[in-house]
Design an enzyme around this catalytic site. Sequence first.
Site, mmCIF file in Angstrom:
data_model
loop_
_atom_site.group_PDB
_atom_site.id
_atom_site.type_symbol
_atom_site.label_atom_id
_atom_site.label_comp_id
_atom_site.label_asym_id
_atom_site.label_seq_id
_atom_site.Cartn_x
_atom_site.Cartn_y
_atom_site.Cartn_z
ATOM 1 N N LYS A 196 0.829 -1.202 0.000
ATOM 2 C CA LYS A 196 0.000 0.000 0.000
ATOM 3 C C LYS A 196 0.864 1.253 0.000
ATOM 4 C CE LYS A 196 -3.770 1.923 2.866
ATOM 5 N NZ LYS A 196 -4.565 1.639 4.084
ATOM 6 N N SER B 24 -9.297 2.114 3.486
ATOM 7 C CA SER B 24 -8.379 2.861 2.651
ATOM 8 C C SER B 24 -7.459 1.994 1.806
ATOM 9 C CB SER B 24 -7.541 3.787 3.530
ATOM 10 O OG SER B 24 -6.757 3.029 4.439
ATOM 11 N N SER C 265 -9.715 -0.673 7.509
ATOM 12 C CA SER C 265 -9.205 -0.375 6.171
ATOM 13 C C SER C 265 -8.619 -1.560 5.417
ATOM 14 C CB SER C 265 -8.153 0.745 6.236
ATOM 15 O OG SER C 265 -8.779 1.971 6.508
#
Length: 492
Positions: free
Chosen positions: A88, A162, A186
């Site tokens: 990420k 996210s 997330s």
Amino acid sequence: MSSTEAVETTGPAGPAGLADSARELTEGRTTSVEQVSAALGRIEASQGTLNAFRHLRAEAALAEAAEADRRLAAGERLPLLGVPVAVKDDTDVLGMPTYFGCDGELPAATADSEAVRRLRAAGAVIVGKTNSCELGQWPFTEGPAFGATRNPWHTGHTPGGSSGGSAAAVAAGLVPAALGSDGAGSVRIPAAWTHLVGIKPQRGRISGHPHIDAFQGLTVNGPLARTVADAALLLDAVAGSHPEDPHRPPPVAAAAAAARRDPGRLRIALAWRPPLTLTGSAPHPDVRRAVLALAEALARLGHDVEEARPRYGLIGLGFVPRATAGIAELAARHPDPALLDPRTRSALRTGTRLGGRVVRAAREREVRQHRRIGAFFHTSRGGAGYDVLLTPTTALPPPPIGRFDGLSAWRTDLAMTEACPYAWPWNVLGWPGINVPAGFTAGGLPVGAQLLGPSRSEELLISLAAQLEADRRWYEHRPPAPPVPSPPADGR
């Protein structure tokens, strides 16, 4: 008819998963260069549609793949040697900026994060960094810095956030697995909305160094994969602490081994009511049907399943100050705060006001919250406590792209709390949880359920999730294949 059966969702076979990719390499049926080249091709071909990646490191990844092939040919064996994975955009990778969804110019990281170091030590080849919303604060992956990341199951909808880029990349088969991070759901929320397994481990299980104690201890790194075994394999590869980490739980012996064990007969509580919020959230009918079908499957597998209501108390008082202070800490480091979303700047102001003594008080509440909610697992009226808590992962199916555009900070918070009221308490507690695919809405959108446990219960949750997976076979359902690159005109 269950919600899983209500719509045809079986897509093409797609590329191999994480464990199968590693096995193909060790057995000599493919090469790392072939796997990495294919992953890069899929990413580039799908980028205009899914927009899952912020950065690719194609040249470096291919060079590392060639080196992995030399090591494999020499007989070296590591768990992920030569396998392509993604991380990420909040994760430091040497030589790449860590934008964390923000616009503007940021310097390149001068070292790998501890999680990336461990990935490399396991032999993995990192092909790139996936999109995240700005500072990881929303359950959608959209922003002016990179556009909108879209759901492979329906590109008109968000994959969640996210860790939406990581989830979209794995769900679409661009990479066999990816790392995300989870500060209020997330990892679990995008896993639910893209039909994946997503593990939020115990706080400290995977090092966040150099971003230690991120978001005042709310945020942990976690794997996203299509199967429990693949998620467990990735967890094994990255688990472990750095000497500077404040949270260092005893190690899990082997998450992958837990995925092969029978969990035994368990007492499982099904909870529909989320913690107190201002929205009065209730699960969408399609979500409720899907999670109820999952509960019925668990009962059929021999577990004792009954509805119950955990005593969450005012756990939000332990979340809001920590979350906003965490955003403020990160936002204050941005070289040009004017480029940040107005909602981020609002959170920065709130987090600054709630910092210091208020945050310390919020963190001190955690001991009482552990006792209150821990009692649900250790004792209950009339007998022994529950082993596992089952809840919806989200109250709503994945929203359309743009659903949150133009909203004020307050209205955004209300809208995302309405959609996602279930996940964040386990970030306050620091305990593990796993999203498992629960099925689909009538329109074919994925939804998920959480298996939640007490402190350091990853192995139990992984065993239960694997048993459920063997029964439900959710990995057989795939979204439509992403575009594939066309061969050159000369056929080479």
